[in-house]
Design a protein around this motif. Sequence first.
Motif, PDB file in Angstrom:
ATOM      1  N   ASP A   1       2.140  -2.285  -2.866  1.00 21.26           N
ATOM      2  CA  ASP A   1       0.933  -1.839  -3.557  1.00 21.26           C
ATOM      3  C   ASP A   1       1.313  -0.769  -4.579  1.00 21.26           C
ATOM      4  O   ASP A   1       1.753   0.316  -4.208  1.00 21.26           O
ATOM      5  CB  ASP A   1      -0.078  -1.285  -2.557  1.00 21.26           C
ATOM      6  N   GLU A   2       1.194  -1.108  -5.858  1.00 20.44           N
ATOM      7  CA  GLU A   2       1.507  -0.179  -6.942  1.00 20.44           C
ATOM      8  C   GLU A   2       2.903   0.422  -6.793  1.00 20.44           C
ATOM      9  O   GLU A   2       3.120   1.626  -6.924  1.00 20.44           O
ATOM     10  CB  GLU A   2       0.449   0.933  -7.028  1.00 20.44           C
ATOM     11  N   GLY A   3       3.855  -0.446  -6.475  1.00 19.44           N
ATOM     12  CA  GLY A   3       5.248  -0.036  -6.398  1.00 19.44           C
ATOM     13  C   GLY A   3       5.685   0.509  -5.060  1.00 19.44           C
ATOM     14  O   GLY A   3       6.881   0.775  -4.866  1.00 19.44           O
ATOM     15  N   ARG A   4       4.771   0.671  -4.122  1.00 24.19           N
ATOM     16  CA  ARG A   4       5.134   1.210  -2.801  1.00 24.19           C
ATOM     17  C   ARG A   4       5.068   0.111  -1.751  1.00 24.19           C
ATOM     18  O   ARG A   4       4.075  -0.632  -1.669  1.00 24.19           O
ATOM     19  CB  ARG A   4       4.194   2.341  -2.400  1.00 24.19           C
ATOM     20  N   VAL A   5       6.106   0.012  -0.940  1.00 15.98           N
ATOM     21  CA  VAL A   5       6.070  -0.920   0.189  1.00 15.98           C
ATOM     22  C   VAL A   5       5.112  -0.353   1.231  1.00 15.98           C
ATOM     23  O   VAL A   5       5.250   0.794   1.671  1.00 15.98           O
ATOM     24  CB  VAL A   5       7.479  -1.113   0.778  1.00 15.98           C
TER      25      VAL A   5
END
Length: 505
Positions: free
Chosen positions: A200-204
């Motif tokens: 989500d938006e670059g975060r796992v």
Amino acid sequence: MVTHGDSRSGPASAEGGVRERVDVLVVGGGNAGFSAAHAAARRGRRVLLIEKGRAEESGGNSYYTAGAFRIAHGGPSDLDGLVEHDERMARTELPAYSPAGFHADMKRVTGGRNDPELTAALVDDGRAALDWLRGLGLRFRLMYERQSYTDASGRHVFWGNLAVGSVGGGKGLIEQHEQAARAGGVEVRYGCRATGLMVDEGRVCGVRWVGADGQAGRIGAESVVLAAGGFEADADLRREHLGPGWERAYVRGTPLNTGDMLRAALEAGARPGGDWSTCHSVAWDTGAPPGGGDRERTNTLTRQSYPLGIVVNTEGRRFLDEGADFRNYTYAKYGAEILRQPGGRAFQVFDAELRPMLRTEEYDAPGTTEITAPTLEELARRMGVPEDAFTATVRAFNSAIDRTRPFEPAVKDGRAARVDPPKSNWAHPLETPPFYAYPVACGITFTFGGLAADDRGRVLGADGAPMPGLFVCGEMLGGLFSGNYPGGTGLTSGTVFGRRAGAIA
């Protein structure tokens, strides 16, 4: 708590399946995964460990090991408090193993291709990591039967800078990890295979999973720790990355390490790390199941006393230096040498004087494939190799031995046979009947390629920066090994980097 279900708890999502959330989600139930889970739980995090295998298949590759841990230490007195007391200690010679020596071994056996930062973490933190496991209730011992020889004075002399192992081997290691997980409040869920990462938006932020019964769902998490092993159990991936012929290798450990989460991490933007073209592979009993998973015999199917005798291929010819170094520094690359031989097969050969020195737990284990004969000629016939070539090989070897030097298996004795290829140490003539041969194939243990990470276990993305929310440990961590491997390093690595990842996840 430890559960045996297929992850049915939690509210159903609008997309179907099950959805729930934890603080730290660990994927993989081997030594590394449990180490990460313990470390996170003791920080007060809500930890869930999911394991692809059912309860009766649990433990990953760790279950199939002998439980050996390589650590730097100052000798017997320095190991007090870590290993359990043994009445043989008063008659034990155990040389100190310095951090500098450990570093040198890592550099030497990998040809300098080991990542220096990861190696420093491994060496500097290894002993502390085992003390930490000891504090969680795990138990360790000196591995007399695997790593020492008895000299003429009755002293037990350790060799090869590897002495410490878990009580009960790999089976005991996993059982003790599970007990520590229960005591520490870690939830363990079996039969739950992670199939992909949620980003989500670059975060796992979690994983997608499927259960043994086909039910699927998602688990959200603040941090995900990947400890799901390499791709050694997938024949197509072996052929793709290791090369043609590797599809014929026997799987030494769990048949469940098929690279699922390596693929998922790379698809999510993780950077590959380490040497994807080489692996840990050993001499393995040809009577073993090719696909792995023998949970009764586990590590006893390996054949690691070859430095005492000779190894010939199906043409009756030697093809490697059995005595190039202690077994601990050659066994993980000699499986590949066997695979390169005609038919991917070879034979370890000994005589009656050497036979009592072989590792009892391997060569005397039920189901061991053994060929015996009263003469070399008859042994060749029973092996199915050309009689003339085999007997010529043995006689040339016997006549080339420097018999002026004593045979001392606990040290590099320099007792060489000047043949091609040479045998640099421990050359003992094969003259006393009966004679023994053990047919071996290549048994692949784990692949050296994995994910790139820093020394805290944070997975690196394509830009070289840590990927938020994603950690790695165990055999999925790339960069420590290439081409070869010092025995006992893998379990130490799993504990060191699992503990480090769990400490910040």
